[in-house]
Design a protein around this motif. Sequence first.
Motif, PDB file in Angstrom:
ATOM      1  N   TYR A  61       0.837  -1.198   0.000  1.00  0.00           N
ATOM      2  CA  TYR A  61       0.000   0.000   0.000  1.00  0.00           C
ATOM      3  C   TYR A  61       0.875   1.252   0.000  1.00  0.00           C
ATOM      4  O   TYR A  61       0.656   2.189  -0.778  1.00  0.00           O
ATOM      5  CB  TYR A  61      -0.914  -0.005   1.234  1.00  0.00           C
ATOM      6  CG  TYR A  61      -1.581   1.319   1.477  1.00  0.00           C
ATOM      7  CD1 TYR A  61      -2.690   1.695   0.731  1.00  0.00           C
ATOM      8  CD2 TYR A  61      -1.080   2.209   2.425  1.00  0.00           C
ATOM      9  CE1 TYR A  61      -3.282   2.931   0.924  1.00  0.00           C
ATOM     10  CE2 TYR A  61      -1.663   3.442   2.632  1.00  0.00           C
ATOM     11  CZ  TYR A  61      -2.765   3.796   1.886  1.00  0.00           C
ATOM     12  OH  TYR A  61      -3.342   5.029   2.070  1.00  0.00           O
TER      13      TYR A  61
ATOM     14  N   ILE B 173      -9.396   9.429   7.342  1.00  0.00           N
ATOM     15  CA  ILE B 173      -9.899   8.064   7.506  1.00  0.00           C
ATOM     16  C   ILE B 173      -8.810   7.157   8.072  1.00  0.00           C
ATOM     17  O   ILE B 173      -9.069   6.315   8.936  1.00  0.00           O
ATOM     18  CB  ILE B 173     -10.449   7.525   6.162  1.00  0.00           C
ATOM     19  CG1 ILE B 173     -11.692   8.331   5.781  1.00  0.00           C
ATOM     20  CG2 ILE B 173     -10.806   6.047   6.260  1.00  0.00           C
ATOM     21  CD1 ILE B 173     -12.159   8.126   4.373  1.00  0.00           C
TER      22      ILE B 173
ATOM     23  N   LEU C 284      -8.788   7.700  11.664  1.00  0.00           N
ATOM     24  CA  LEU C 284      -9.969   7.115  12.310  1.00  0.00           C
ATOM     25  C   LEU C 284      -9.843   5.606  12.501  1.00  0.00           C
ATOM     26  O   LEU C 284     -10.290   5.067  13.505  1.00  0.00           O
ATOM     27  CB  LEU C 284     -11.223   7.391  11.463  1.00  0.00           C
ATOM     28  CG  LEU C 284     -11.785   8.803  11.521  1.00  0.00           C
ATOM     29  CD1 LEU C 284     -12.988   8.907  10.604  1.00  0.00           C
ATOM     30  CD2 LEU C 284     -12.187   9.163  12.937  1.00  0.00           C
ATOM     31  N   VAL C 285      -9.253   4.943  11.521  1.00  0.00           N
ATOM     32  CA  VAL C 285      -9.201   3.482  11.624  1.00  0.00           C
ATOM     33  C   VAL C 285      -7.935   3.000  12.331  1.00  0.00           C
ATOM     34  O   VAL C 285      -7.711   1.800  12.427  1.00  0.00           O
ATOM     35  CB  VAL C 285      -9.364   2.781  10.257  1.00  0.00           C
ATOM     36  CG1 VAL C 285     -10.717   3.095   9.661  1.00  0.00           C
ATOM     37  CG2 VAL C 285      -8.249   3.160   9.309  1.00  0.00           C
TER      38      VAL C 285
ATOM     39  N   PHE D 250     -16.203   4.214  13.428  1.00  0.00           N
ATOM     40  CA  PHE D 250     -16.848   5.529  13.309  1.00  0.00           C
ATOM     41  C   PHE D 250     -17.783   5.560  12.103  1.00  0.00           C
ATOM     42  O   PHE D 250     -17.435   5.054  11.042  1.00  0.00           O
ATOM     43  CB  PHE D 250     -15.814   6.630  13.064  1.00  0.00           C
ATOM     44  CG  PHE D 250     -14.849   6.831  14.181  1.00  0.00           C
ATOM     45  CD1 PHE D 250     -15.097   7.781  15.160  1.00  0.00           C
ATOM     46  CD2 PHE D 250     -13.702   6.068  14.266  1.00  0.00           C
ATOM     47  CE1 PHE D 250     -14.200   7.969  16.189  1.00  0.00           C
ATOM     48  CE2 PHE D 250     -12.806   6.248  15.293  1.00  0.00           C
ATOM     49  CZ  PHE D 250     -13.051   7.198  16.262  1.00  0.00           C
TER      50      PHE D 250
ATOM     51  N   PHE E 227      -9.755  -0.816   2.892  1.00  0.00           N
ATOM     52  CA  PHE E 227      -8.794   0.212   3.294  1.00  0.00           C
ATOM     53  C   PHE E 227      -8.571   0.215   4.813  1.00  0.00           C
ATOM     54  O   PHE E 227      -7.440   0.336   5.292  1.00  0.00           O
ATOM     55  CB  PHE E 227      -9.338   1.571   2.825  1.00  0.00           C
ATOM     56  CG  PHE E 227      -8.417   2.714   3.107  1.00  0.00           C
ATOM     57  CD1 PHE E 227      -7.261   2.887   2.373  1.00  0.00           C
ATOM     58  CD2 PHE E 227      -8.702   3.627   4.121  1.00  0.00           C
ATOM     59  CE1 PHE E 227      -6.403   3.946   2.639  1.00  0.00           C
ATOM     60  CE2 PHE E 227      -7.855   4.681   4.391  1.00  0.00           C
ATOM     61  CZ  PHE E 227      -6.708   4.846   3.643  1.00  0.00           C
ATOM     62  N   ALA E 228      -9.670   0.052   5.556  1.00  0.00           N
ATOM     63  CA  ALA E 228      -9.573   0.083   7.020  1.00  0.00           C
ATOM     64  C   ALA E 228      -8.708  -1.060   7.551  1.00  0.00           C
ATOM     65  O   ALA E 228      -8.091  -0.944   8.611  1.00  0.00           O
ATOM     66  CB  ALA E 228     -10.968   0.005   7.630  1.00  0.00           C
TER      67      ALA E 228
ATOM     68  N   ARG F 138     -17.258  -0.421   6.722  1.00  0.00           N
ATOM     69  CA  ARG F 138     -15.858  -0.036   6.955  1.00  0.00           C
ATOM     70  C   ARG F 138     -15.582   0.096   8.459  1.00  0.00           C
ATOM     71  O   ARG F 138     -14.528  -0.306   8.949  1.00  0.00           O
ATOM     72  CB  ARG F 138     -15.569   1.307   6.275  1.00  0.00           C
ATOM     73  CG  ARG F 138     -14.125   1.755   6.411  1.00  0.00           C
ATOM     74  CD  ARG F 138     -13.886   3.107   5.782  1.00  0.00           C
ATOM     75  NE  ARG F 138     -14.683   4.143   6.443  1.00  0.00           N
ATOM     76  CZ  ARG F 138     -14.901   5.356   5.930  1.00  0.00           C
ATOM     77  NH1 ARG F 138     -14.424   5.656   4.752  1.00  0.00           N
ATOM     78  NH2 ARG F 138     -15.618   6.240   6.586  1.00  0.00           N
TER      79      ARG F 138
END
Lengths: 295, 267
Positions: free
Chosen positions: A9, A209, A212-213, B98, B117-118, B165
């Motif tokens: 990635y 994001i 957040l993750v 979230f 992606f997460a 997600r």
Amino acid sequence: MLSRSQAGYLARESFAGFGRRKLTTGVTILIMGSSLLVLAVLTLATLNLSNLLETARSGIDLRVFLEDGIGREDAAELQPHLVAIPGVEQAVWISAEDALEEFRTTLGEDAAVLEMLDSNPLPASFHLTLTPEARNLTAVGAIRAEAARWPQVAEIIYNQDWIDVLERWTFRFQMVSLAVGLVVFLAAIFVISNTVKLTIASSARLIQIQKLVGATNAFIRTPFLCEGMIQGLLAGSLAMGLLAVGFWFLKENLEGLVPFTPAQMGGFVLLCMFLGLAGSWAAMRKYLTLQSETA
Amino acid sequence: MNTDMNLAPGPLDSRTIISFNRVSLAYKDQDALSEVSFNVTNGEFMCLTGPSGAGKSSILRLISMDAFPTGGQVRVRGMMSSKMNRRKIPQLRREIGFVFQDFRLLEDRSVEDNVAFAQLVVGVPHKRIAENVSRVLNNVGLWGKRHRLPHQLSGGEQQRVAIARAMVNSPKILLADEPTGNLDPRTAQDIINLLFRFNDAGTCVIFSTHDHEIVKSFGRRVIVLEDGRIVSDKQRQGIVDRSVNLADRMYRADLDAAASREEPAHA
């Protein structure tokens, strides 16, 4: 430790900015490459001047002429004192006869004029060669003063005044190069930093994001730092390429100039990568600070 | 104001997953929260409600340690805000999902990639990512649309992608900040039902909304906020439960609201 999926990635994301903003990135690399070309030319000119100076300095020697009537024995007594002066590498005795012979060789076909002389007008002398550290104005001055203390010494000749001039100009040029180099250096960081800021701004949601993750700051930063480094690599290579092309076109006019060695070229490109890294770091640092302030 | 509200936090026991103890938060000179106290137990479904600016989003930010209290103590899964090492925040966030009103999807990536992606950024191996994405997209009913881009989906579907997600890392806590704010009543009902399903599977859900109709439909705990203070913290029982058709109630409420707005014009 990165997993394979993370490494893949990060590698993809490091190049993603190039694909998403081809024009901006292209212009950045062009601007940075041109600025770095200026830096490279200045560095090369400084290196060549230093080489020239070094070559000239290696020829610096002193002729210590002795009083009339100083014979071989007196000279042999003086020799160890001259060699003991700090900065003197060697003191070679040149008798009056050897000096005349040397002069005769120098005159070549005109040497016949010497036959008109009744006696040898040339004094005996010592030819002092200096250690590399002593091949500068200050050291030469000290050696001259020290050698002049001996009563056998009549005169000391240092016949390379043009080296003094060269040395002064080289110093001035180095100072100007340093100043211009510093400006170019900072400008390159600024240009890269701004391009990376654009990338960051257009990736704001992606970064949000990721946070957040649970992505770490280091993980979020890595692609941007890599992007800056790749831009530095390309700009540095461009500058080196342009320099090489310039050398090729002007090779007849530039005879005697020494180009960069492959190692120096590699070092320059590495420096450019570091510039890219520094620019990205500056952009990222500000961005992450801003994030934590608003958090 | 409700007089029988329970403002004191209950005792911390092994089931307490979130604890707010006299928590205050100020943005520059403006107070967002004042001495807020409550506990949330593992697996609970809780609703935060109140008008805009009451402090609902601030509470969610404090739980995710996206903000830190200016007074008091927040404890989330044993991690205390006052002793929190900032480097450990990503670890905490991996246990929290979230969901937002505006979905916050990556527009240039497919449904599948948005969810994957997460997992990718936290280092889950490729094979497990594929398994987890398939599981969670099936759970939200979007496996068939996994190759679509977000703009090719309806609002409700986009919110389901966002929930997928949020849930793909199997978080212990799901924070949903006005998740139905951009949706029509029927879609909002679907989303709430989806959240109930994840809650039934053991995830603690904290849901913020300013929509009274949604709150009325809850047979769960509801905390009401006003001006950064808790004015009510009650378990709603017997008013309604989720078997009641929320969509119909919201639709009727919308009609009533429209009618009351039009009345002066006809008068």
